[in-house]
Design an enzyme around this catalytic site. Structure first.
Site, mmCIF file in Angstrom:
data_model
loop_
_atom_site.group_PDB
_atom_site.id
_atom_site.type_symbol
_atom_site.label_atom_id
_atom_site.label_comp_id
_atom_site.label_asym_id
_atom_site.label_seq_id
_atom_site.Cartn_x
_atom_site.Cartn_y
_atom_site.Cartn_z
ATOM 1 N N GLY A 1 -8.466 3.874 -14.985
ATOM 2 C CA GLY A 1 -8.499 2.430 -14.786
ATOM 3 C C GLY A 1 -7.934 1.627 -15.942
ATOM 4 O O GLY A 1 -7.414 2.175 -16.924
ATOM 5 N N ARG B 1 10.219 -9.490 1.163
ATOM 6 C CA ARG B 1 11.263 -8.863 0.347
ATOM 7 C C ARG B 1 11.510 -9.612 -0.956
ATOM 8 O O ARG B 1 12.046 -9.050 -1.899
ATOM 9 C CB ARG B 1 12.563 -8.763 1.154
ATOM 10 C CG ARG B 1 12.446 -7.743 2.281
ATOM 11 C CD ARG B 1 13.661 -7.748 3.156
ATOM 12 N NE ARG B 1 13.856 -9.051 3.776
ATOM 13 C CZ ARG B 1 14.417 -9.239 4.977
ATOM 14 N NH1 ARG B 1 14.837 -8.218 5.678
ATOM 15 N NH2 ARG B 1 14.577 -10.458 5.462
ATOM 16 N N ASP C 1 -4.076 14.512 -5.662
ATOM 17 C CA ASP C 1 -4.822 14.028 -6.826
ATOM 18 C C ASP C 1 -6.315 13.926 -6.470
ATOM 19 O O ASP C 1 -6.669 13.356 -5.425
ATOM 20 C CB ASP C 1 -4.262 12.636 -7.184
ATOM 21 C CG ASP C 1 -4.743 12.114 -8.523
ATOM 22 O OD1 ASP C 1 -5.087 12.927 -9.396
ATOM 23 O OD2 ASP C 1 -4.746 10.877 -8.695
ATOM 24 N N ASP D 1 -1.305 5.964 -13.056
ATOM 25 C CA ASP D 1 -1.406 5.169 -11.832
ATOM 26 C C ASP D 1 -1.624 3.692 -12.177
ATOM 27 O O ASP D 1 -0.884 2.811 -11.745
ATOM 28 C CB ASP D 1 -2.576 5.693 -10.976
ATOM 29 C CG ASP D 1 -2.657 5.001 -9.627
ATOM 30 O OD1 ASP D 1 -1.711 4.272 -9.262
ATOM 31 O OD2 ASP D 1 -3.668 5.181 -8.930
ATOM 32 N N ASN E 1 -1.068 11.915 -16.114
ATOM 33 C CA ASN E 1 -1.308 11.147 -14.880
ATOM 34 C C ASN E 1 -1.290 9.644 -15.135
ATOM 35 O O ASN E 1 -2.074 9.140 -15.963
ATOM 36 C CB ASN E 1 -2.691 11.498 -14.319
ATOM 37 C CG ASN E 1 -2.742 12.868 -13.691
ATOM 38 O OD1 ASN E 1 -1.831 13.668 -13.853
ATOM 39 N ND2 ASN E 1 -3.809 13.131 -12.964
ATOM 40 N N LYS F 1 -10.027 0.892 -20.694
ATOM 41 C CA LYS F 1 -10.274 2.176 -21.351
ATOM 42 C C LYS F 1 -10.917 1.986 -22.726
ATOM 43 O O LYS F 1 -12.024 2.416 -22.971
ATOM 44 C CB LYS F 1 -8.960 2.947 -21.510
ATOM 45 C CG LYS F 1 -8.280 3.273 -20.187
ATOM 46 C CD LYS F 1 -7.081 4.153 -20.433
ATOM 47 C CE LYS F 1 -6.150 4.238 -19.234
ATOM 48 N NZ LYS F 1 -6.778 4.801 -18.040
#
Ligand code: G3H
Ligand code: 13P
Ligand code: ZN
Length: 331
Positions: A192, A292, A93, A267, A265, A195
């Site tokens: 990000g 955990r 990327d 993320d 995409n 937007k």
């Protein structure tokens, strides 16, 4: 099974979009594979074909240096063993020329993105062309970018906003002269969590205009996270301070896919899931210090998030058709 990005695009083009998800660590990788196989709770659950999807794993330069690029490769190889039903591509990327060459030479990546969109039109073509030549020699495909993604804010004048969008005529010339295999286009999104603050959104007219001139050519949408209110509210309820913003509405993914947006995409949305789950665990279990305790619910939540995202992209339920097509059997 790692396949070429091109094979996934051939199956998906015009019908659905393939989710391209960034990874940085173990928990994200496990959640990603589970989610793409419709396994919410554990690795051992049976795969759910109605919820299973082909997908693209993205590795950014930041991810490669966060641990060591070899850890990510080892994580993916191990996931391939643990989840043998999965069909996916591995993609660099936002690469520079140098990092693209490193990935091409490694023999591990299915495709690379050369991001020279900040260069002049001519330099962008020249750099992309060089990467394409090296990549194609090794059977690796190349995503390039034309146009500038940025913060699309309400106070930016319309003309300035449009000046950043990809020009359809330039896109044709760029694809022809660079030889790239897919093109990241600026169609109103930005990277990000911040937007849109108002009614902005995808420029469907621009996507349509690009597809009209480049029929059958896979387009890529960066900055596609939807910044779901639900996750922002959970983060803020657990001590976060994220402003009220929004992203690309999930209902827009499929209409964009029908216009040739074949790779989407994501993320930021995954980071929001990570942040919410970890904040909630720290808030609710202040005496606990076992990593955990947060890792387990994060993997489950991330898997569920991926499955839902794939439903919006239209890729959920497509895995067996892709498998059949790749093995030469009619789906
Ligand atoms: O477009 C950028 C991706 O969200 C990757 O972000 O470079 O911080 O890993 P990163
Ligand atoms: P988001 O920030 O919207 O998730 O976009 C990610 C991206 O474009 C990665 O290349
Ligand atoms: Zn991006």
């Amino acid at each position: 099974m790692i396949v070429t990005t091109k094979e996934l695009f051939t199956q998906a083009y015009g019908k659905y979009a393939v989710g391209a998800y960034n990874i940085n660590n173990l928990e994200q990788t496990i959640g990603l594979f589970r989610g793409n196989l419709g396994k919410a709770g554990s690795n051992d659950e049976p795969t759910n074909p109605a919820k299973s999807a082909p997908f693209i794993i993205q590795i950014s330069r930041g991810a490669r240096s966060y641990s060591d690029k070899r850890f990510l490769e080892a994580l993916i190889r191990t996931a391939e063993d643990v989840f043998p039903e999965a069909i996916f591509a591995v993609h660099l990327d936002h690469g520079t020329e140098e990092v693209c060459y490193d990935c091409i030479e490694s023999g591990f990546y299915s495709s690379v993105m050369i991001d020279a969109s900040h260069e002049s039109f001519e330099d962008n073509i020249a750099i992309t062309r060089r990467v394409v030549e090296r990549a194609h020699e090794r059977g690796i495909s190349v995503e390039a970018e034309l146009g500038m993604l940025g913060g699309v804010e309400e106070d930016i004048e319309v003309s300035a906003e449009h000046a950043c969008l990809t020009d359809p005529d330039q896109a044709v010339e760029f694809v022809e002269r660079s030889g790239c295999d897919s093109l990241a286009v600026a169609i109103g999104t930005s990277h990000g969590a911040y937007k849109f603050t108002g009614n902005q959104g995808l420029h469907f007219d621009r996507i349509q205009a690009i597809q009209d001139l480049l029929p059958g050519f896979p387009l890529v949408m960066h900055g596609s996270s939807s910044v779901p209110k639900e996750w922002v509210e959970r983060i803020n309820a657990a001590g976060g301070q994220l402003p009220n913003t929004s992203g690309v509405p999930e209902k827009d993914y499929l209409p964009a896919a029908k216009l040739g947006v074949t790779k989407v995409n994501i993320d930021t949305d995954g980071r929001l899931v990570w942040c919410a789950i970890h904040r909630e665990v720290f808030r609710d279990k202040p005496a606990d210090f076992d990593l955990r305790t947060a890792g387990k619910p994060f993997m489950a939540a991330y898997a569920e998030f991926i499955t839902k995202k794939n439903e919006a992209l239209g890729s959920a339920g497509q895995l067996e058709a892709v498998r059949a097509a790749l093995s030469g059997v009619n789906a």
